[in-house]
Write a protein that holds these residues in place. Structure first.
Motif, PDB file in Angstrom:
ATOM      1  N   TYR A  97       1.871  13.795  24.647  1.00 17.79           N
ATOM      2  CA  TYR A  97       2.161  15.218  24.632  1.00 17.79           C
ATOM      3  C   TYR A  97       1.470  15.884  23.444  1.00 17.79           C
ATOM      4  O   TYR A  97       1.513  15.377  22.328  1.00 17.79           O
ATOM      5  N   PRO A  98       0.873  17.042  23.668  1.00 20.22           N
ATOM      6  CA  PRO A  98       0.257  17.743  22.536  1.00 20.22           C
ATOM      7  C   PRO A  98       1.340  18.338  21.646  1.00 20.22           C
ATOM      8  O   PRO A  98       2.419  18.696  22.097  1.00 20.22           O
ATOM      9  N   ARG A  99       1.032  18.447  20.375  1.00 16.74           N
ATOM     10  CA  ARG A  99       1.984  19.048  19.444  1.00 16.74           C
ATOM     11  C   ARG A  99       2.045  20.549  19.711  1.00 16.74           C
ATOM     12  O   ARG A  99       1.041  21.175  20.036  1.00 16.74           O
ATOM     13  N   PRO A 100       3.193  21.154  19.562  1.00 19.98           N
ATOM     14  CA  PRO A 100       3.304  22.600  19.810  1.00 19.98           C
ATOM     15  C   PRO A 100       2.625  23.402  18.699  1.00 19.98           C
ATOM     16  O   PRO A 100       2.476  22.936  17.570  1.00 19.98           O
ATOM     17  N   THR A 101       2.216  24.601  19.046  1.00 22.75           N
ATOM     18  CA  THR A 101       1.598  25.500  18.074  1.00 22.75           C
ATOM     19  C   THR A 101       2.691  26.307  17.386  1.00 22.75           C
ATOM     20  O   THR A 101       3.621  26.796  18.035  1.00 22.75           O
ATOM     21  N   ASN A 102       2.562  26.453  16.099  1.00 21.46           N
ATOM     22  CA  ASN A 102       3.540  27.200  15.306  1.00 21.46           C
ATOM     23  C   ASN A 102       3.523  28.662  15.736  1.00 21.46           C
ATOM     24  O   ASN A 102       2.470  29.295  15.805  1.00 21.46           O
ATOM     25  N   THR A 103       4.675  29.206  16.018  1.00 20.98           N
ATOM     26  CA  THR A 103       4.791  30.588  16.492  1.00 20.98           C
ATOM     27  C   THR A 103       4.413  31.584  15.408  1.00 20.98           C
ATOM     28  O   THR A 103       3.763  32.605  15.694  1.00 20.98           O
ATOM     29  N   LEU A 104       4.773  31.297  14.169  1.00 22.52           N
ATOM     30  CA  LEU A 104       4.427  32.214  13.080  1.00 22.52           C
ATOM     31  C   LEU A 104       2.919  32.282  12.865  1.00 22.52           C
ATOM     32  O   LEU A 104       2.398  33.322  12.448  1.00 22.52           O
ATOM     33  N   ALA A 105       2.200  31.194  13.158  1.00 21.43           N
ATOM     34  CA  ALA A 105       0.747  31.202  13.026  1.00 21.43           C
ATOM     35  C   ALA A 105       0.129  32.178  14.032  1.00 21.43           C
ATOM     36  O   ALA A 105      -0.795  32.937  13.702  1.00 21.43           O
ATOM     37  N   ILE A 106       0.651  32.166  15.247  1.00 22.02           N
ATOM     38  CA  ILE A 106       0.153  33.097  16.271  1.00 22.02           C
ATOM     39  C   ILE A 106       0.483  34.530  15.869  1.00 22.02           C
ATOM     40  O   ILE A 106      -0.363  35.427  15.946  1.00 22.02           O
ATOM     41  N   LEU A 107       1.717  34.749  15.427  1.00 20.85           N
ATOM     42  CA  LEU A 107       2.129  36.098  15.022  1.00 20.85           C
ATOM     43  C   LEU A 107       1.346  36.591  13.805  1.00 20.85           C
ATOM     44  O   LEU A 107       1.062  37.799  13.690  1.00 20.85           O
ATOM     45  N   SER A 108       0.978  35.688  12.901  1.00 18.87           N
ATOM     46  CA  SER A 108       0.224  36.120  11.716  1.00 18.87           C
ATOM     47  C   SER A 108      -1.143  36.652  12.107  1.00 18.87           C
ATOM     48  O   SER A 108      -1.605  37.663  11.557  1.00 18.87           O
ATOM     49  N   LEU A 109      -1.792  36.012  13.068  1.00 21.12           N
ATOM     50  CA  LEU A 109      -3.099  36.502  13.507  1.00 21.12           C
ATOM     51  C   LEU A 109      -2.964  37.833  14.238  1.00 21.12           C
ATOM     52  O   LEU A 109      -3.776  38.746  14.036  1.00 21.12           O
ATOM     53  N   VAL A 110      -1.955  37.976  15.067  1.00 20.85           N
ATOM     54  CA  VAL A 110      -1.762  39.240  15.796  1.00 20.85           C
ATOM     55  C   VAL A 110      -1.415  40.368  14.818  1.00 20.85           C
ATOM     56  O   VAL A 110      -1.992  41.465  14.882  1.00 20.85           O
ATOM     57  N   MET A 111      -0.493  40.090  13.904  1.00 23.08           N
ATOM     58  CA  MET A 111      -0.067  41.139  12.963  1.00 23.08           C
ATOM     59  C   MET A 111      -1.146  41.489  11.939  1.00 23.08           C
ATOM     60  O   MET A 111      -1.116  42.567  11.347  1.00 23.08           O
ATOM     61  N   ALA A 112      -2.115  40.603  11.717  1.00 25.22           N
ATOM     62  CA  ALA A 112      -3.224  40.915  10.805  1.00 25.22           C
ATOM     63  C   ALA A 112      -4.025  42.095  11.330  1.00 25.22           C
ATOM     64  O   ALA A 112      -4.589  42.876  10.545  1.00 25.22           O
ATOM     65  N   PHE A 113      -4.082  42.269  12.639  1.00 26.59           N
ATOM     66  CA  PHE A 113      -4.801  43.408  13.226  1.00 26.59           C
ATOM     67  C   PHE A 113      -3.894  44.630  13.365  1.00 26.59           C
ATOM     68  O   PHE A 113      -4.379  45.762  13.373  1.00 26.59           O
TER      69      PHE A 113
END
Length: 176
Positions: A97-113
């Motif tokens: 199973y692949p490791r899950p992606t951190n949700t805050l990492a995704i939100l940090s990229l979105v909120m940077a814009f």
């Protein structure tokens, strides 16, 4: 009426009253189609004329090759063939199973814009979580930090430039 006549649909011969044998129709007897006791060289016991080829029993195909003892009732009859690994040790490295992606990492990229200071802070928090949990998304968090930092710096510079521009306009004397 004989059995052969019944199969051919021939009419029932009428018995004669003179004591003579019933008259048989002029049809040849039916060949034997593998009836019990028939042979390939000819039929016997009223199943066809001698010398007429019969069909006999189908050729034997032998038994199927043995695959071991069949499993008891209720157990599945499938599984890996012998020599394909020991069951119970899991898949080889690199699979699973692949490791899950951190949700805050995704939100940090979105909120940077969207709102860059929040993207900067979320990226820092996400990288700290990723180091502890081993999740994926370190690159996303790093991108959120870089883009959020650059956008925040540009926003601060723009705010300072606007503030200094308004301050310089307010100190100008328009009197002649």
């Amino acid at each position: 009426m004989t059995q052969d006549d019944a199969h051919r649909g021939a009419p029932d011969p009428t018995p004669s009253t003179g004591g003579e044998a019933p008259r048989q129709p002029a049809h040849p007897p039916l060949p034997s189609y593998g009836a019990h006791g028939s042979t390939g060289a000819g039929a016997t016991a009223g199943h066809g004329a001698p010398g007429q080829p019969g069909y006999g029993a189908p050729p034997g195909y032998g038994s199927q090759p043995g695959y071991g003892v069949p499993p008891p009732y209720g157990q599945p009859a499938y599984g890996p063939p012998p020599g394909y690994g020991v069951p119970g040790y899991g898949p080889p490295p690199g699979y699973g199973y692949p490791r899950p992606t951190n949700t805050l990492a995704i939100l940090s990229l979105v909120m940077a814009f969207v709102f860059s200071p929040v993207g900067l802070v979320l990226g820092i928090v996400a990288r700290r979580q990723i180091r502890q949990t081993g999740e994926q998304g370190d690159g996303l968090a790093l991108a959120g930090i870089i883009i959020g930092g650059i956008a925040t710096a540009l926003a601060v510079l723009a705010f300072l430039f606007l503030f200094l521009a308004l301050a310089s306009v307010g100190s100008v004397d328009f009197a002649p």
